[in-house]
Design a protein around this motif. Structure first.
Motif, mmCIF file in Angstrom:
data_model
loop_
_atom_site.group_PDB
_atom_site.id
_atom_site.type_symbol
_atom_site.label_atom_id
_atom_site.label_comp_id
_atom_site.label_asym_id
_atom_site.label_seq_id
_atom_site.Cartn_x
_atom_site.Cartn_y
_atom_site.Cartn_z
ATOM 1 N N ILE A 165 6.577 3.808 0.000
ATOM 2 C CA ILE A 165 7.044 2.901 -1.056
ATOM 3 C C ILE A 165 7.021 3.563 -2.426
ATOM 4 O O ILE A 165 7.733 3.143 -3.339
ATOM 5 N N GLY A 166 6.228 4.640 -2.560
ATOM 6 C CA GLY A 166 6.235 5.374 -3.822
ATOM 7 C C GLY A 166 7.523 6.131 -4.064
ATOM 8 O O GLY A 166 7.777 6.607 -5.179
ATOM 9 N N LEU A 167 8.368 6.224 -3.037
ATOM 10 C CA LEU A 167 9.650 6.911 -3.157
ATOM 11 C C LEU A 167 10.799 5.946 -3.412
ATOM 12 O O LEU A 167 11.943 6.371 -3.601
ATOM 13 N N LEU A 168 10.515 4.645 -3.401
ATOM 14 C CA LEU A 168 11.573 3.650 -3.506
ATOM 15 C C LEU A 168 11.826 3.238 -4.956
ATOM 16 O O LEU A 168 10.900 3.185 -5.781
ATOM 17 N N GLU A 169 13.087 2.925 -5.239
ATOM 18 C CA GLU A 169 13.469 2.451 -6.571
ATOM 19 C C GLU A 169 12.867 1.082 -6.864
ATOM 20 O O GLU A 169 12.514 0.767 -8.003
ATOM 21 N N HIS A 170 12.778 0.236 -5.838
ATOM 22 C CA HIS A 170 12.247 -1.110 -6.054
ATOM 23 C C HIS A 170 11.653 -1.623 -4.750
ATOM 24 O O HIS A 170 11.924 -1.113 -3.675
ATOM 25 N N LEU A 171 10.822 -2.661 -4.873
ATOM 26 C CA LEU A 171 10.163 -3.303 -3.737
ATOM 27 C C LEU A 171 10.648 -4.748 -3.645
ATOM 28 O O LEU A 171 11.172 -5.299 -4.631
ATOM 29 N N PRO A 172 10.460 -5.405 -2.490
ATOM 30 C CA PRO A 172 9.782 -4.880 -1.304
ATOM 31 C C PRO A 172 10.726 -4.052 -0.428
ATOM 32 O O PRO A 172 11.948 -4.190 -0.504
ATOM 33 N N ALA A 173 10.136 -3.201 0.385
ATOM 34 C CA ALA A 173 10.913 -2.484 1.392
ATOM 35 C C ALA A 173 11.368 -3.475 2.454
ATOM 36 O O ALA A 173 10.707 -4.494 2.688
ATOM 37 N N TRP A 223 0.843 -1.193 0.000
ATOM 38 C CA TRP A 223 0.000 0.000 0.000
ATOM 39 C C TRP A 223 0.882 1.247 0.000
ATOM 40 O O TRP A 223 1.584 1.515 0.974
ATOM 41 N N ASP A 224 0.808 2.015 -1.059
ATOM 42 C CA ASP A 224 1.497 3.312 -1.100
ATOM 43 C C ASP A 224 0.586 4.334 -0.435
ATOM 44 O O ASP A 224 -0.045 5.168 -1.090
ATOM 45 N N ILE A 225 0.538 4.271 0.885
ATOM 46 C CA ILE A 225 -0.377 5.097 1.658
ATOM 47 C C ILE A 225 0.014 6.574 1.528
ATOM 48 O O ILE A 225 1.201 6.923 1.561
ATOM 49 N N SER A 226 -0.975 7.424 1.369
ATOM 50 C CA SER A 226 -0.695 8.848 1.194
ATOM 51 C C SER A 226 -0.458 9.520 2.546
ATOM 52 O O SER A 226 -0.814 8.984 3.601
ATOM 53 N N SER A 227 0.131 10.704 2.513
ATOM 54 C CA SER A 227 0.393 11.435 3.757
ATOM 55 C C SER A 227 -0.907 11.841 4.435
ATOM 56 O O SER A 227 -0.998 11.835 5.671
ATOM 57 N N ARG A 228 -1.928 12.154 3.671
ATOM 58 C CA ARG A 228 -3.229 12.512 4.275
ATOM 59 C C ARG A 228 -3.844 11.301 4.969
ATOM 60 O O ARG A 228 -4.442 11.419 6.040
ATOM 61 N N GLU A 229 -3.710 10.134 4.354
ATOM 62 C CA GLU A 229 -4.209 8.916 4.996
ATOM 63 C C GLU A 229 -3.430 8.625 6.274
ATOM 64 O O GLU A 229 -4.005 8.189 7.275
ATOM 65 N N ARG A 230 -2.140 8.874 6.259
ATOM 66 C CA ARG A 230 -1.336 8.653 7.466
ATOM 67 C C ARG A 230 -1.724 9.638 8.563
ATOM 68 O O ARG A 230 -1.834 9.270 9.740
ATOM 69 N N LEU A 231 -1.943 10.904 8.197
ATOM 70 C CA LEU A 231 -2.336 11.888 9.209
ATOM 71 C C LEU A 231 -3.737 11.580 9.734
ATOM 72 O O LEU A 231 -4.037 11.823 10.907
ATOM 73 N N ASP A 232 -4.573 11.015 8.879
ATOM 74 C CA ASP A 232 -5.909 10.632 9.331
ATOM 75 C C ASP A 232 -5.823 9.540 10.386
ATOM 76 O O ASP A 232 -6.601 9.515 11.340
#
Length: 689
Positions: free
Chosen positions: A624-632, A575-584
């Motif tokens: 994870i949207g900032l990573l070159e490859h997965l998994p983290a 899940w490439d969770i967004s910052s708004r979802e994290r703040l929520d």
């Protein structure tokens, strides 16, 4: 295009988000838990330069630098912040105080409200922005007051009232405007939404509250259970007849030179599932002079004469609740951060099994209010357990019996901690020290099984005590077949290893195979086995399950850093969770904290403290949207990076002052007298507070 080269063990952040490549220091979880070991002793120069020390000491911390910059902030203190003028809680809730003028708190409501800080504005989701100031109301407070100077703003929302229909803190609530109105005389009257209150009684009311009378009984014990064998069993004020009977058996077995081996519970059917009382045992006041088998026969036969003069009869192992946990997600018991609000958050994200923080058996028996608060359960926790730590049957068995009585129907299992590596715990013979004391552990499990009735006993353990000396494969097959354990959890590291190396999932597989082979040989039902260690993604989870043959993975640090990992596991996605979802979800944690700790000044700042504790782990998440490859990977250290927006950058800050800033979005400005000291020195700042 030139490919970015990363130092080993560095999270591969895309070049456009990098501030510099070399990883920033990562908090040392070993040291913060009390270890004497140190992890990586290397760092990037503080001035941001590329300067290196020469020779063997290149870029290596000096002894003084290590001491100053690494490790834990020991002796942290978090004093309660209270109102300058304290209102009697009975008056605050609209009741009558029986102490009258002799009450040590004020009954002067107008004076209290005039001195009370202004109401806090709790923002809604639509008020959250991606850029500074992030919350539309920049101060986090209302500036409106009533005409008589009372700091009440009826536009505010009390999150507890919104959920339950009432607020137990009444006039002391920092969100007071959300549940008051004026009467004909202009006085403030508390509002109760009876319909919502009735609905929330089942869905939102916490359970497992232990009464003050029970705590007083526990505190009135004349002797310590650690010296049980040296004293009269009847000297205890809180009755624990099942524990008394079992410990009497152990005492007699010891006096006769035996080792109590006849007390083991076996997994077979029929009477083999009940350990019989030693025939030479003298009759006790709490038991008739008959063995356990006779007690079982009379109880099953409907003899009601035993109901008032005997303890509950120990159940057969076959009568224990079977734990069908295959396919379920399990949040590990976590010290400090794994409190009820955090567990609720993880349940929202898909955690099926939750367990309270580790509690000490001796503290439960001493009537510690703080220890008993660890057993509190929210109705949303569908499968909930209590974890006990101790080193002797004389403390573990009575503690289990008290928990079974006081939390009847609201505890699904009791877990024995055989994995805690902390020196303070290990040196007492508790935690991972029990890995080298199988006979004693067997007696503890057997006694707890009796004391808990049909509540299963589970065990959490490590692979062994010392590196290179794994012992779990010898112990684990005995736990189910000989001692009657309902579930086994194995963390794939030794006590000595701590977090310094990756978890050994190959060895976990070896242990699972050993248990399954013993079960097949003896035709026993399968005991659920959960592995643990380094699980940080859906990919990790399902790969570990497939590789090891475990029924699931207990998730600990992965959940601390990204609580939404349970959603990833359930939906088998990253899940490439967004910052708004994290703040929520930060907002939701604040709501749950206020519901649990309270909405008065003390409760708000206790919530603030634990929210900052949670953020001290969650900032380590690299989107994870900032990573070159997965998994983290869990143990990859993050380089300094910027997020895709200001909010994502703020949530990645390792500055503890920013964690306090995030808390102020939902809990108002922190009082001047309040400070937060992070667990790890690497996040502490001298300029703070």
């Amino acid at each position: 295009m030139t490919e970015t080269t990363y130092p080993a063990g560095t999270a591969p952040v895309k070049a456009e988000y990098l501030l510099y490549v070399e990883p920033r220091p990562t908090p040392d979880d070993d040291v913060a838990e009390g270890s004497t070991k140190r992890g990586d002793d290397y760092r990037r120069p503080d001035d941001g330069s590329d300067q290196r020390r020469g020779g063997a000491s290149r870029n290596k911390l000096t002894k003084e630098e290590k001491k100053a910059q690494r490790g834990a902030n020991k002796g942290r203190k978090f004093g309660k912040v209270r109102d300058d003028l304290e209102l009697c809680w009975r008056i605050a809730s609209g009741s009558i105080c029986e102490f009258g003028e002799e009450c040590r708190f004020t009954h002067d409501i107008p004076s209290y409200l005039a001195a009370k800080p202004k109401d806090i504005q709790f923002p809604s989701t639509i008020d959250i922005l991606d850029s500074s100031p992030f919350i539309k109301s920049s101060t986090g407070e209302s500036n409106e007051t009533q005409e008589n100077g009372m700091p009440v703003d009826q536009s505010t929302i009390c999150p507890v009232f919104a959920e339950t229909g009432e607020c137990r803190h009444g006039l002391k609530c920092r969100f007071l405007g959300g549940h008051v109105q004026k009467d004909g005389s202009g006085n403030l009257v508390l509002i109760v939404d009876e319909e919502k209150k009735a609905r929330s009684a089942v869905s939102a009311k916490e359970v497992n509250f232990v009464t003050p009378d029970v705590l007083r009984l526990l505190r009135s014990r004349k002797v310590c259970h650690e010296h049980f064998y040296k004293h009269d069993l009847n000297e205890f004020q809180y009755p624990s007849p099942l524990a008394d009977a079992y410990l009497k058996e152990l005492q007699l077995a010891n006096n006769e030179g035996g080792n109590g081996s006849n007390l083991h519970i076996h997994s077979g059917s029929g009477e083999a599932g009940v350990a019989t009382v030693n025939e030479s045992m003298e009759p006790m006041d709490v038991l008739p002079s008959m063995n356990t088998s006779e007690l079982v026969s009379r109880r099953i036969g409907g003899d009601t004469s035993l109901q008032n003069d005997t303890p509950d009869v120990p159940v057969r192992f076959s009568e224990k609740k079977r734990l069908n946990w295959v396919g379920k997600t399990y949040l590990a018991p976590l010290t400090t951060v794994g409190n009820l609000p955090f567990r609720r958050l993880c349940v929202d994200y898909g955690a099926d099994i939750t367990c309270g923080e580790m509690g000490l058996a001796t503290s439960f028996l001493a009537g510690s209010k703080e220890e008993w608060s660890l057993v509190r359960r929210h109705p949303s926790e569908s499968i909930f357990g209590v974890q006990l730590a101790g080193s002797k049957p004389a403390t573990m068995v009575p503690a289990a019996e008290v928990i079974a009585k006081e939390c009847a129907g609201n505890v699904d299992f009791v877990d024995i901690n055989c994995g805690c590596p902390i020196d303070l715990v290990f040196r007492t013979g508790s935690g991972s020290a029990l890995l080298d004391a199988a006979a004693k552990l067997g007696k503890i499990i057997t006694g707890m099984n009796r004391a808990l009735g049909d509540i299963p006993v589970t065990v959490k353990l490590r692979t062994g005590v010392k590196d290179g000396r794994n012992t779990a494969h010898k112990l684990m097959p005995r736990l189910g077949s000989e001692f009657g354990v309902g579930c086994i959890t194995l963390h794939g590291r030794t006590r000595q290893q701590r977090y310094t190396k990756l978890a050994d999932w190959d060895y976990i597989k070896h242990c699972v195979e050993a248990v399954r082979a013993r079960e097949a040989d003896e035709d026993l039902p399968s005991v659920p086995i959960f592995g643990g260690g380094d699980c940080y993604s859906s990919h990790d989870y399902w790969s570990d399950v497939e590789q090891s043959g475990c029924d699931g993975v207990m998730i600990a640090r992965g959940a601390l850093i990204k609580p939404w990992i349970f959603t990833e596991v359930k939906e088998r996605r990253e899940w490439d969770i967004s910052s708004r979802e994290r703040l929520d979800h930060v907002k939701k944690y604040a709501e749950y904290g206020l519901s649990h700790f309270g909405t008065d000044t003390a409760g708000v700042n206790t919530t603030r403290r634990y929210l900052c504790e949670a953020l001290s782990f969650q900032y380590r998440y690299v989107p994870i949207g900032l990573l070159e490859h997965l998994p983290a990977r869990l143990n990859d250290r993050a380089p300094a990076f910027r997020g895709r927006n200001d909010l994502e950058t703020l949530l990645a800050s390792d500055d503890s002052r920013d964690w306090v800033k995030i808390s102020e979005m939902f809990l108002g400005p922190a009082p001047e007298s309040w400070t937060f000291t992070p667990k790890h020195k690497s996040n502490a700042y001298d300029s703070q507070g």
